[in-house]
Design a protein around this motif. Structure first.
Motif, PDB file in Angstrom:
ATOM      1  N   VAL A  26       0.824  -1.402  -0.002  1.00  0.00           N
ATOM      2  CA  VAL A  26       0.055  -0.017  -0.062  1.00  0.00           C
ATOM      3  C   VAL A  26       0.818   1.324  -0.016  1.00  0.00           C
ATOM      4  O   VAL A  26       0.576   2.371  -0.875  1.00  0.00           O
ATOM      5  CB  VAL A  26      -0.964  -0.052   1.197  1.00  0.00           C
ATOM      6  N   VAL A  27       1.835   1.203   1.028  1.00  0.00           N
ATOM      7  CA  VAL A  27       2.425   2.653   1.026  1.00  0.00           C
ATOM      8  C   VAL A  27       3.311   3.118  -0.163  1.00  0.00           C
ATOM      9  O   VAL A  27       3.213   4.225  -0.652  1.00  0.00           O
ATOM     10  CB  VAL A  27       3.635   2.485   2.353  1.00  0.00           C
ATOM     11  N   PRO A  28       4.034   2.213  -0.778  1.00  0.00           N
ATOM     12  CA  PRO A  28       4.467   2.734  -2.184  1.00  0.00           C
ATOM     13  C   PRO A  28       3.508   3.279  -3.317  1.00  0.00           C
ATOM     14  O   PRO A  28       3.937   4.065  -4.172  1.00  0.00           O
ATOM     15  CB  PRO A  28       5.412   1.525  -2.741  1.00  0.00           C
ATOM     16  N   GLN A  29       2.385   2.383  -3.387  1.00  0.00           N
ATOM     17  CA  GLN A  29       1.407   2.752  -4.314  1.00  0.00           C
ATOM     18  C   GLN A  29       0.718   4.134  -3.891  1.00  0.00           C
ATOM     19  O   GLN A  29       0.392   5.052  -4.812  1.00  0.00           O
ATOM     20  CB  GLN A  29       0.316   1.607  -4.451  1.00  0.00           C
ATOM     21  N   HIS A  30       0.230   4.217  -2.452  1.00  0.00           N
ATOM     22  CA  HIS A  30      -0.432   5.303  -2.246  1.00  0.00           C
ATOM     23  C   HIS A  30       0.470   6.665  -2.124  1.00  0.00           C
ATOM     24  O   HIS A  30       0.095   7.564  -2.336  1.00  0.00           O
ATOM     25  CB  HIS A  30      -0.906   5.073  -0.616  1.00  0.00           C
ATOM     26  N   HIS A  31       1.795   6.521  -1.896  1.00  0.00           N
ATOM     27  CA  HIS A  31       2.627   7.574  -1.837  1.00  0.00           C
ATOM     28  C   HIS A  31       3.653   7.636  -2.824  1.00  0.00           C
ATOM     29  O   HIS A  31       4.605   8.411  -2.816  1.00  0.00           O
ATOM     30  CB  HIS A  31       3.390   7.564  -0.500  1.00  0.00           C
ATOM     31  N   ALA A  32       3.231   7.002  -3.997  1.00  0.00           N
ATOM     32  CA  ALA A  32       4.102   6.989  -5.255  1.00  0.00           C
ATOM     33  C   ALA A  32       4.749   8.412  -5.567  1.00  0.00           C
ATOM     34  O   ALA A  32       5.721   8.465  -5.913  1.00  0.00           O
ATOM     35  CB  ALA A  32       3.374   6.265  -6.486  1.00  0.00           C
ATOM     36  N   GLU A  33       3.780   9.248  -5.984  1.00  0.00           N
ATOM     37  CA  GLU A  33       4.204  10.692  -6.534  1.00  0.00           C
ATOM     38  C   GLU A  33       5.161  11.231  -5.166  1.00  0.00           C
ATOM     39  O   GLU A  33       6.097  11.893  -5.707  1.00  0.00           O
ATOM     40  CB  GLU A  33       2.780  11.372  -6.567  1.00  0.00           C
ATOM     41  N   GLU A  34       4.756  11.428  -4.046  1.00  0.00           N
ATOM     42  CA  GLU A  34       5.615  12.051  -3.044  1.00  0.00           C
ATOM     43  C   GLU A  34       6.856  11.150  -2.842  1.00  0.00           C
ATOM     44  O   GLU A  34       7.974  11.661  -2.862  1.00  0.00           O
ATOM     45  CB  GLU A  34       5.034  12.069  -1.874  1.00  0.00           C
ATOM     46  N   LEU A  35       6.896   9.913  -3.058  1.00  0.00           N
ATOM     47  CA  LEU A  35       8.290   9.306  -3.047  1.00  0.00           C
ATOM     48  C   LEU A  35       9.172   9.633  -4.252  1.00  0.00           C
ATOM     49  O   LEU A  35      10.489   9.585  -4.143  1.00  0.00           O
ATOM     50  CB  LEU A  35       8.014   7.930  -2.995  1.00  0.00           C
ATOM     51  N   ALA A  36       8.348   9.718  -5.489  1.00  0.00           N
ATOM     52  CA  ALA A  36       9.222  10.019  -6.533  1.00  0.00           C
ATOM     53  C   ALA A  36       9.866  11.601  -6.598  1.00  0.00           C
ATOM     54  O   ALA A  36      10.815  11.954  -7.173  1.00  0.00           O
ATOM     55  CB  ALA A  36       8.363   9.903  -7.706  1.00  0.00           C
ATOM     56  N   SER A  37       9.020  12.515  -5.779  1.00  0.00           N
ATOM     57  CA  SER A  37       9.331  14.025  -5.904  1.00  0.00           C
ATOM     58  C   SER A  37      10.295  14.325  -4.707  1.00  0.00           C
ATOM     59  O   SER A  37      10.949  15.565  -4.747  1.00  0.00           O
ATOM     60  CB  SER A  37       8.300  14.690  -6.254  1.00  0.00           C
ATOM     61  N   LEU A  38       9.936  13.775  -3.725  1.00  0.00           N
ATOM     62  CA  LEU A  38      10.640  14.344  -2.118  1.00  0.00           C
ATOM     63  C   LEU A  38      11.569  13.606  -1.681  1.00  0.00           C
ATOM     64  O   LEU A  38      11.386  12.443  -1.241  1.00  0.00           O
ATOM     65  CB  LEU A  38       9.426  14.488  -1.183  1.00  0.00           C
ATOM     66  N   PRO A  39      12.854  13.916  -1.999  1.00  0.00           N
ATOM     67  CA  PRO A  39      14.240  13.074  -1.561  1.00  0.00           C
ATOM     68  C   PRO A  39      14.044  12.760  -0.044  1.00  0.00           C
ATOM     69  O   PRO A  39      14.064  11.726   0.134  1.00  0.00           O
ATOM     70  CB  PRO A  39      15.097  14.082  -1.560  1.00  0.00           C
ATOM     71  N   ARG A  40      13.492  13.849   0.844  1.00  0.00           N
ATOM     72  CA  ARG A  40      13.408  13.294   2.356  1.00  0.00           C
ATOM     73  C   ARG A  40      12.471  12.456   2.596  1.00  0.00           C
ATOM     74  O   ARG A  40      12.731  11.408   3.500  1.00  0.00           O
ATOM     75  CB  ARG A  40      12.925  14.636   2.912  1.00  0.00           C
ATOM     76  N   LEU A  41      11.328  12.164   1.953  1.00  0.00           N
ATOM     77  CA  LEU A  41      10.572  10.967   2.095  1.00  0.00           C
ATOM     78  C   LEU A  41      10.870   9.687   1.578  1.00  0.00           C
ATOM     79  O   LEU A  41      10.463   8.535   2.229  1.00  0.00           O
ATOM     80  CB  LEU A  41       9.186  11.524   1.243  1.00  0.00           C
TER      81      LEU A  41
END
Length: 131
Positions: free
Chosen positions: A18-33
């Motif tokens: 769930v986490v990689p799918q739900h936060h895919a956009e944020e994980l791809a754009s925010l280095p801290r996340l």
């Protein structure tokens, strides 16, 4: 105890799904996340490794010999590494774009040799011994 063990395993599977799918956009754009997600994956993998030893004495007889989450560790570590590596590659491309078109100044060959001889072991005395 068996239900709790299965639930814990399912929670780790849900995290991975769930986490990689739900936060895919944020994980791809925010280095801290991305770094935080990598840290979370390593944290969960570490505790998945230790949980069998920690609670083995409290589990009923058939479960205390086989209840382990070791099989989940490579998947958790791999997922964290994958997300972090994608972000590191993006950051490398950004840094490379900053230096694109920059003309680097080359040192004259004589100066490069003088500096390497001085730093390697003592200046003029070291050069005289090498010849």
């Amino acid at each position: 105890a068996t239900t709790l063990y299965r639930t814990a395993r399912e929670l780790l599977d849900l995290f991975r799904a769930v986490v990689p799918q739900h936060h895919a956009e944020e994980l791809a754009s925010l280095p801290r996340l991305a770094a935080l997600f990598h840290n979370d994956c390593l944290f969960l993998a570490h505790h998945a490794l230790r949980i069998a030893h920690r609670y083995r004495r409290r589990l009923p007889t058939p479960l205390n010999k086989c209840a382990t989450m070791v099989d989940m560790i490579p998947a958790l570590r791999g997922l964290g590494e994958q997300v972090l590596q994608v972000q590191l590659n993006k950051q490398q491309l950004i840094l490379d774009s900053f230096t694109l078109g920059v003309e680097w100044v080359q040192e004259p060959e004589g100066e490069a040799e003088d500096q390497s001889g001085a730093g390697a072991g003592g200046g003029a005395g070291a050069g005289a011994m090498a010849t």
